[in-house]
Design an enzyme around this catalytic site. Sequence first.
Site, short mmCIF file in Angstrom:
data_model
loop_
_atom_site.label_atom_id
_atom_site.label_comp_id
_atom_site.label_asym_id
_atom_site.label_seq_id
_atom_site.Cartn_x
_atom_site.Cartn_y
_atom_site.Cartn_z
N GLY A 1 6.98 1.37 3.30
CA GLY A 1 7.95 1.35 2.41
C GLY A 1 8.01 1.23 0.89
CB SER A 2 5.03 1.91 -1.31
OG SER A 2 4.82 2.95 -0.69
CB SER A 3 8.72 5.99 -1.60
OG SER A 3 9.00 5.92 -0.52
CB ALA A 4 12.38 2.28 0.41
CB ALA A 5 9.49 -1.34 -2.18
CB ALA B 1 0.37 2.42 4.12
N GLY B 2 3.39 3.78 5.05
CA GLY B 2 4.42 3.57 6.28
C GLY B 2 5.06 2.10 6.11
CG ASP C 1 11.70 2.95 4.85
OD1 ASP C 1 11.97 2.53 6.07
OD2 ASP C 1 10.58 3.74 4.52
N PRO D 1 0.70 -1.22 0.02
CG PRO D 1 -0.25 -1.15 2.17
CD PRO D 1 0.74 -1.92 1.27
#
Length: 318
Positions: free
Chosen positions: A104-108, A101-102, A150, A98
């Site tokens: 780590g989506s942007s890091a991934a 949502a905290g 992250d 998600p």
Amino acid sequence: MTSASAPGKVILFGEHAVVSGAAALGGAVDLRAKVTVEDLPGSLTISADDLILRGFSLDLVSGRIASAEALNAVRYVRAALQEFEARDLRVKIESEIPLAAGMGSSAAIVVATVAALNMHLGLALGTKDIAQISHMIEKKVQQGYGSPMDTALATFGGYLLVSTSVMPIDLPALDIVVGYTGIPHDTRSEVEKVQSLLARYPDIVAPIFQAIGSISARSVPLIRDRKLLELGELMNVNHGLLEAVGVGSRELSELVYAARGAGNAIGAKLTGAGGGGCMIALPGPAGAEALMVALRQAKGLAYSVKTGCEGMRMEVGK
Ligand code: MEV
């Protein structure tokens, strides 16, 4: 065509206290972001029609945008492309993590983009370089803010113990359930709020941070020895301490109490910056399914995940 994927993460213990030097423990989870790059002479297109929050598609040439969260995800890919002066490409993002949502989506997304570009363009970057460059890109997009946890978890996977340094730590997988309030959170404003409380009440907030750091340190042998009852108890204490420094919310508490009540969880706490975002819970004897039902009944989105999973990898033939 070249594809790479990277995992999201949860902070198990220690959020906010880590900003002031206390220990925190984070684990990669088995929800992944996948980025595919392929040659597209004369154009540069980023598409992401199946990101979890809302479908959208952005064409950099026409500038069509469907949602703020989606645009945010694309900013990270665009920054990575700029970093390597990449062009004549089609870039596709797919993510189970998600957004905002905290988890780590942007890091991934950054790590998967850098890894895919590394292979596709023959950049010969090592894994450490990928972690470092991704952290730098994430920081740039977030205008100076961004913890190395992250991008390190997205790259290396497993668990990281963070205090003044970032240390990989070998621990067994844990089955946990993540409940998402559906409310995007703003890490920077939550951190500023807590740091301002610390500045005004150092005699009160510093001991809370110290207690949170002790919880992080104590959690390591508990996870290693699978002492889940004590681990759950410490999750509950950590949640209370995070409430005390003002990062709880009604929606988060509703999910935490639904998990501990109908969901039969051994323990539950908010995870990440708070204010919105996610909570995590440790399933009890009734199992993860009962916990997910309880979270959904409390209007949360529920994900059953394993912590300590594999980091960045190339996705061959997909
Ligand atoms: C946010 O995911 C975690 C915080 O501790 C901030 C940070 O460590 O940078 C709140």
